[in-house]
Design an enzyme around this catalytic site. Structure first.
Site, mmCIF file in Angstrom:
data_model
loop_
_atom_site.group_PDB
_atom_site.id
_atom_site.type_symbol
_atom_site.label_atom_id
_atom_site.label_comp_id
_atom_site.label_asym_id
_atom_site.label_seq_id
_atom_site.Cartn_x
_atom_site.Cartn_y
_atom_site.Cartn_z
ATOM 1 N N HIS A 101 0.832 -1.223 0.000
ATOM 2 C CA HIS A 101 0.000 0.000 0.000
ATOM 3 C C HIS A 101 0.862 1.266 0.000
ATOM 4 O O HIS A 101 0.436 2.309 0.497
ATOM 5 C CB HIS A 101 -0.944 0.033 1.206
ATOM 6 C CG HIS A 101 -1.703 -1.242 1.424
ATOM 7 N ND1 HIS A 101 -2.942 -1.493 0.902
ATOM 8 C CD2 HIS A 101 -1.354 -2.380 2.093
ATOM 9 C CE1 HIS A 101 -3.347 -2.700 1.241
ATOM 10 N NE2 HIS A 101 -2.391 -3.264 1.959
ATOM 11 N N SER B 268 16.977 20.564 -16.962
ATOM 12 C CA SER B 268 15.830 21.372 -17.383
ATOM 13 C C SER B 268 16.329 22.565 -18.181
ATOM 14 O O SER B 268 17.406 23.094 -17.909
ATOM 15 C CB SER B 268 15.074 21.847 -16.141
ATOM 16 O OG SER B 268 14.348 23.026 -16.423
ATOM 17 N N LYS C 195 17.673 21.321 -11.754
ATOM 18 C CA LYS C 195 17.020 20.050 -12.029
ATOM 19 C C LYS C 195 17.957 18.965 -12.542
ATOM 20 O O LYS C 195 18.872 19.211 -13.315
ATOM 21 C CB LYS C 195 15.919 20.253 -13.075
ATOM 22 C CG LYS C 195 14.739 21.025 -12.556
ATOM 23 C CD LYS C 195 13.895 20.196 -11.610
ATOM 24 C CE LYS C 195 13.125 19.144 -12.394
ATOM 25 N NZ LYS C 195 12.261 18.348 -11.531
ATOM 26 N N GLU D 73 11.542 7.463 -16.825
ATOM 27 C CA GLU D 73 10.186 7.964 -17.100
ATOM 28 C C GLU D 73 9.727 7.573 -18.497
ATOM 29 O O GLU D 73 8.561 7.213 -18.707
ATOM 30 C CB GLU D 73 10.158 9.492 -16.967
ATOM 31 C CG GLU D 73 10.442 9.978 -15.554
ATOM 32 C CD GLU D 73 10.808 11.457 -15.550
ATOM 33 O OE1 GLU D 73 9.951 12.269 -15.924
ATOM 34 O OE2 GLU D 73 11.952 11.787 -15.209
#
Ligand code: ARG
Length: 471
Positions: free
Chosen positions: A155, A276, A282, A289
């Site tokens: 969970h 970025s 970043k 991803e």
């Protein structure tokens, strides 16, 4: 020569020709198509349909095409619709009108079905190697940092501590099954449709089995209609690819949040990160991803293939030409995803301290403490209650379970309605035993079953996986 022969009078409409051609994507079948043609020419010779010198000239021409292909010297003519027509015309340019005999006893329907199976077979073999490489990267990380302790979750809440190697080996298992599915698919796909003709079977006494053997197939398709018109092997391959992508996607998802600085379990190497354009701070785990994202595409390609064939009557229908883009794309997406993930995993650094600190949060050893009470004869349900009370007390005191005092433990036992638990209040050795079970190492050592996270079991599983993979 008119492309579609004597029946046609007018030229093709430009829009129709562009719409119906497949050369833009089926050129990847060129080497398979040539191999199939060589075997077919040998078969025509064996059946007495070609003279020995014709066989020789045709095979020499086809081998010449193969050499041209490898040298990058073949240029595809989009007006020739597909790879099959392109290669036949290229053969004619090489050896003259004798090329007109290569298509005896063959249709593009059995030809393309053969080509895709040949392509799939070599693609599955390559993918098996790429999955093995990914497994090798996981095993390498397990060797390097596998004794780090991870908060095992259910969970997405802290559950029980597990060895990092145990977590990595879970993915090795999934990938093993992916390889098994690929092997299953290869076995069923590796039969030869050549000789099925357009749909009814070739009109000549071809020795289909000999041709299949020459092409490395395990046998021949048993029904000509089926041989030209099913693509179930492509569905099976796509299902295996999609599931493997889903496995990679789950791993990618974990890596993205593990590398969030707030969690900080791992650092993805600069070589596998991007920045970025606007935010100088970043550093993003982009490849992970994208693997997660691309899994969606492969799932779509599987469902697309099922939808493509679901309404098709027997036998070949032109719809089936559209089987290729999704199949080709899914295979190359899976391959590049495996290779980039293997690189990312192999170069990732692990922060053992961050993992260990998190592994202890949320009283993850509570189950192990209950198990220790059960080993002393307490009923599991009573032990669950007692340890629940200890967890509440530890929360109130802001302490860890392995730092509970003797008196706190005695009080929890005494408040139980379990007579064995109450009797244990007088046992001086018990509190130390429970504290040991409440430590991360103690808790993991208790999960000492095949497939459990006890370090000795994990070491055995790692050694076994390495031997299995020959790593
Ligand atoms: N390019 C076609 C395909 O990929 C080859 C088979 C064509 N057969 C036909 N009857 N038009 O499906």
């Amino acid at each position: 020569m008119k492309m579609w022969g004597g029946r046609f009078e007018g030229a093709s409409d430009e829009r129709m020709a562009e719409f119906t051609r497949s050369i833009d994507f089926d050129y990847v079948l060129a080497s398979d198509d040539i191999a199939g043609s060589i075997a077919h020419v040998h078969g025509l010779g064996r059946a007495g349909l070609l003279e020995a010198d014709e066989v020789e000239a045709l095979v020499a021409g086809l081998q010449g095409l193969k050499a041209d292909l490898e040298a990058g010297a073949l240029v595809w003519d989009v007006s020739l619709e597909d790879i099959h027509m392109n290669l036949e015309v290229a053969l004619r340019a090489k050896i003259g009108p004798l090329a007109g005999k290569v298509h005896t006893g063959r249709s593009r329907n059995d030809q393309v079905a053969t080509d895709i199976r040949l392509w799939l077979r070599r693609t599955l073999d390559r993918l098996d190697g790429s999955i093995a490489e990914m497994q090798g990267a996981l095993l390498g990380l397990a060797e390097r940092d596998g004794d780090a302790i991870l908060p095992g979750m259910t969970h997405i809440q802290p559950a029980q501590p597990v060895l990092f190697a145990h977590h990595l080996l879970a993915y090795v298992e999934m990938l093993d099954r992916d390889r098994g599915r690929i092997a299953d698919c290869r076995r069923r796909a590796n039969v030869c449709p050549l000789g099925s003709g357009a749909l009814a079977g070739a009109g000549y006494p071809l020795d289909r089995e000999a041709t299949a053997t020459e092409l490395g197939f395990d046998g021949v398709t048993r029904n000509s209609l089926d041989g030209v018109s099913d693509r179930d092997f492509a569905v099976e391959a796509l299902a295996a690819f999609a599931l493997c992508m889903v496995h990679l996607s789950r791993m990618a998802e974990e890596i993205t949040w593990w590398s969030n600085p707030r969690i900080g379990f791992v650092r993805v190497a600069d070589a596998f990160s991007t920045g970025s354009s606007m935010m100088p701070n970043k550093k993003n785990p982009d490849p992970a991803e994208l693997v997660r994202g691309k899994s969606a595409r492969v799932i779509g390609e599987l469902t697309g293939m099922l939808a493509l064939i679901k309404g098709l009557p027997l036998a070949y229908q032109k719809d089936m030409q559209d089987d290729k883009p999704p199949l080709f794309d899914a295979a190359s997406t899976l391959d590049s995803s495996l290779l980039v993930m293997a690189g990312l995993i192999a170069t990732m650094t692990v922060n053992r301290d961050a993992m260990r600190a998190a592994a202890g949060e949320g009283h993850t050893t509570a189950t192990a403490v209950a198990d220790a009470l059960v080993r002393r004869g307490v009923a599991f349900r009573s032990a669950h209650h007692i340890v629940g009370a200890l967890v509440a007390e530890a929360d109130r005191a802001g302490s860890a379970l392995d730092a509970l005092t003797d008196s706190t433990i005695a009080a929890a036992l005494a408040s139980s309605d379990d007579s064995i638990a109450i009797a244990l209040t007088g046992d001086a050795s018990l509190p130390a035993e429970l504290r040991e079970a409440a430590a991360l190492e103690g808790a993991m050592a208790g999960c000492d079953v095949i497939g459990g996270t006890a370090p000795r079991r994990v070491a055995a599983a790692l050694a076994e996986a390495k031997a299995r993979l020959g790593a």
